[in-house]
Enzyme design. Structure first.
Site, PDB file in Angstrom:
ATOM      1  N   GLN A 186       0.893  -1.211  -0.021  1.00 12.83           N
ATOM      2  CA  GLN A 186       0.075   0.056   0.048  1.00 12.83           C
ATOM      3  C   GLN A 186       0.842   1.258   0.122  1.00 12.83           C
ATOM      4  O   GLN A 186       0.486   2.095  -0.802  1.00 12.83           O
ATOM      5  CB  GLN A 186      -0.895   0.076   1.149  1.00 12.83           C
ATOM      6  CG  GLN A 186      -1.524   1.559   1.259  1.00 12.83           C
ATOM      7  CD  GLN A 186      -2.347   1.501   2.627  1.00 12.83           C
ATOM      8  OE1 GLN A 186      -3.587   1.479   2.621  1.00 12.83           O
ATOM      9  NE2 GLN A 186      -1.846   1.708   3.582  1.00 12.83           N
ATOM     10  N   ASP A 187       1.907   1.256   0.977  1.00 11.59           N
ATOM     11  CA  ASP A 187       2.641   2.568   1.362  1.00 11.59           C
ATOM     12  C   ASP A 187       3.664   2.768  -0.026  1.00 11.59           C
ATOM     13  O   ASP A 187       3.773   4.018  -0.557  1.00 11.59           O
ATOM     14  CB  ASP A 187       3.300   2.728   2.454  1.00 11.59           C
ATOM     15  CG  ASP A 187       2.328   2.608   3.662  1.00 11.59           C
ATOM     16  OD1 ASP A 187       1.180   2.625   3.207  1.00 11.59           O
ATOM     17  OD2 ASP A 187       2.825   2.710   4.853  1.00 11.59           O
ATOM     18  N   THR A 241       6.085   1.151  13.851  1.00  8.46           N
ATOM     19  CA  THR A 241       4.434   1.065  14.107  1.00  8.46           C
ATOM     20  C   THR A 241       3.980   1.254  15.265  1.00  8.46           C
ATOM     21  O   THR A 241       4.559   0.839  16.305  1.00  8.46           O
ATOM     22  CB  THR A 241       4.081  -0.255  13.463  1.00  8.46           C
ATOM     23  OG1 THR A 241       2.509  -0.433  13.898  1.00  8.46           O
ATOM     24  CG2 THR A 241       4.782  -1.377  14.133  1.00  8.46           C
ATOM     25  N   GLU A 247       1.674  -0.337  16.674  1.00 14.34           N
ATOM     26  CA  GLU A 247       1.462  -1.621  17.312  1.00 14.34           C
ATOM     27  C   GLU A 247       2.762  -2.079  18.496  1.00 14.34           C
ATOM     28  O   GLU A 247       2.411  -2.692  19.158  1.00 14.34           O
ATOM     29  CB  GLU A 247       1.740  -2.893  16.409  1.00 14.34           C
ATOM     30  CG  GLU A 247       0.535  -3.002  15.461  1.00 14.34           C
ATOM     31  CD  GLU A 247      -0.607  -3.591  16.339  1.00 14.34           C
ATOM     32  OE1 GLU A 247      -0.385  -4.775  16.911  1.00 14.34           O
ATOM     33  OE2 GLU A 247      -1.714  -3.152  16.430  1.00 14.34           O
ATOM     34  N   TYR A 262       4.420  -9.869  15.412  1.00 13.67           N
ATOM     35  CA  TYR A 262       4.471  -8.895  14.537  1.00 13.67           C
ATOM     36  C   TYR A 262       5.291  -7.712  15.099  1.00 13.67           C
ATOM     37  O   TYR A 262       6.160  -7.262  14.889  1.00 13.67           O
ATOM     38  CB  TYR A 262       3.283  -8.503  13.624  1.00 13.67           C
ATOM     39  CG  TYR A 262       3.408  -7.088  12.889  1.00 13.67           C
ATOM     40  CD1 TYR A 262       3.865  -7.055  11.837  1.00 13.67           C
ATOM     41  CD2 TYR A 262       2.851  -5.888  13.483  1.00 13.67           C
ATOM     42  CE1 TYR A 262       3.903  -5.530  11.177  1.00 13.67           C
ATOM     43  CE2 TYR A 262       2.880  -4.720  12.919  1.00 13.67           C
ATOM     44  CZ  TYR A 262       3.326  -4.672  11.696  1.00 13.67           C
ATOM     45  OH  TYR A 262       3.666  -3.372  11.181  1.00 13.67           O
ATOM     46  N   LYS A 321       9.017  -5.848  15.103  1.00 12.45           N
ATOM     47  CA  LYS A 321       9.205  -4.335  14.642  1.00 12.45           C
ATOM     48  C   LYS A 321       9.931  -3.591  15.885  1.00 12.45           C
ATOM     49  O   LYS A 321      10.548  -2.644  15.821  1.00 12.45           O
ATOM     50  CB  LYS A 321       7.908  -3.604  14.635  1.00 12.45           C
ATOM     51  CG  LYS A 321       7.070  -3.972  13.228  1.00 12.45           C
ATOM     52  CD  LYS A 321       7.767  -3.304  12.207  1.00 12.45           C
ATOM     53  CE  LYS A 321       7.048  -3.758  10.641  1.00 12.45           C
ATOM     54  NZ  LYS A 321       7.763  -2.764   9.552  1.00 12.45           N
TER      55      LYS A 321
END
Ligand code: NAP
Ligand code: GDD
Length: 329
Positions: A12-13, A125, A127, A150, A154
């Site tokens: 997407q990015d 992120t 997250e 995940y 990160k």
């Protein structure tokens, strides 16, 4: 002409960032991994597929990354490649760690040894904050409490990025981005799953939308706005880390309600079913960005508001299905 290497160019990015940099007259290299049939749909959507030079590389293969950095010696590297779906990261913890953690170490080492003047952007992120509520919003000083493989992968990449900056003077920045969405968001992520599902219901192609936890709250912004912040981080005199978000959060339920409303479908409750398969072993209940530093230092601010984002995504999916159905006529 400045050069930039973008990993994750097909996601997407990657396409939004590539479009932004092309408009700034960059030469853009897009790294793609070996695929029998790569998917250029997102780049096609932004009409930039033929403006990028594609180069081969895989985050799991350190020698491919060394070759790229050695041969291109780009001014800037934007590391967007990742196994980015939180939901799959419990089942694929090893792969997630290899791509999201070790891959970043490989890239940073390649820069250190073969192109130390290259500036590096790491896609960190929100997250990573996970359970760290911190009075309801999170900034650069909020402690991390990751809740998934995940998020843990990160956190490793975040600290490795900081460490290469502190140890070797590499211009390496973490953009701690909160959720950002768009009409080319992957279909697994909740926002796009909802807007795609709503469009199918509108055209009679489905009659149910199965979701997990409707109470989770996220700070949702528009991907097209956030790539500017990535770029600005690498244009500063000093490398640093920045939180990027909107400062507002909304629940999945609110997103659902609005999406059905914008599609003109009354009574969303008739269509939405709760399926435990879409619930997570450990949930991140609420995230909200405190992005004052990005505003103050980068002069950045988000443009697209929540309601506008939902509308944009619903309209794009309605248009896609309408075009498909018109073609079948
Ligand atoms: P995305 O749509 O999932 O794109 C990720 C890209 O990474 C894909 O193009 C994928 O390639 C590539 N990739 C995966 N494994 C790879 C490997 N082994 N080698 C090379 N490329 C690989 O993610 P996104 O939403 O654009 O997000 C970009 C980055 O920002 C990610 O690192 C994500 O974790 C991070 N992030 C995203 C958000 C958000 O809300 N979107 C927020 C904070 C941080 P294929 O196309 O070949 O599968
Ligand atoms: N995917 C998904 N599918 N999520 C659901 C569903 C469903 O059917 N139902 C409810 N949810 C909830 C999830 O439990 C989560 O709380 C929230 O919706 C958002 O899920 P995702 O859209 O999958 O995104 P995410 O917040 O887990 O992760 C995204 O944002 C991160 C930044 O905070 C990804 O883009 C990550 O890569 C990114 O780092």
């Amino acid at each position: 002409m400045k050069t930039a290497l973008i990993t994750g160019i097909l996601g997407q990015d990657g396409p939004y960032l590539a479009k932004f940099l092309l408009e700034k007259n960059y030469k853009v290299y897009g790294m793609i991994r070996r695929y029998s049939n790569p998917n250029f749909e997102n780049l096609d959507y932004l009409k930039i597929t033929d403006k990028i030079e594609y180069v081969d590389g895989d985050m799991n293969d350190d020698s491919s990354l060394i070759n790229l950095i050695k041969n291109l010696r780009p001014d800037e590297v934007y590391n967007l490649a990742a196994q980015s779906f939180v939901g799959s990261s419990w089942e694929m913890a090893k792969l997630t760690t290899e791509v999201n953690s070790l891959g970043v170490l490989y890239l940073l080492n390649a820069i250190k040894f073969f192109s130390p003047m290259t500036k590096f952007y790491q896609a960190s992120t929100s997250e990573m904050f996970g359970l760290s509520n911190h009075n309801g919003s999170q900034d650069e000083t909020t402690p991390f409490h990751p809740r998934s493989p995940y998020a843990i992968s990160k956190v490793y990449a975040y600290w490795m990025t900081v460490n290469f900056r502190e140890s070797f003077g590499i211009f390496a920045c973490n953009g701690i981005l909160f959720n950002h969405e768009s009409p080319i968001r992957g279909l697994q992520f909740v926002t796009r799953k909802i807007t795609d599902g709503v469009a199918k219901i509108k055209y009679g192609l489905a009659n149910k939308l199965a979701l997990g936890n409707l109470d989770a709250k996220r700070d949702w912004g528009f991907a097209g706005d956030y790539v500017e912040a990535m770029y600005l981080m690498l244009q500063q005199d000093k490398a640093d880390d920045y939180v990027v978000g909107t400062g507002e959060n909304h629940s999945v339920r609110e997103f659902v309600e609005l999406a059905f409303k914008y599609a003109g479908i009354p009574n969303w409750k008739k269509y939405v079913v709760i399926d435990p398969r879409f619930k997570r072993p450990a949930e991140v209940h609420a995230l909200r960005a405190k992005w004052d530093k990005a505003k103050k230092v980068l002069g950045w601010q988000p443009k697209v508001k929540f309601e506008e984002l939902v509308k944009m995504m619903v309209e794009a999916d309605l248009k896609r299905y309408k075009q498909q159905l018109d073609l079948q006529k």
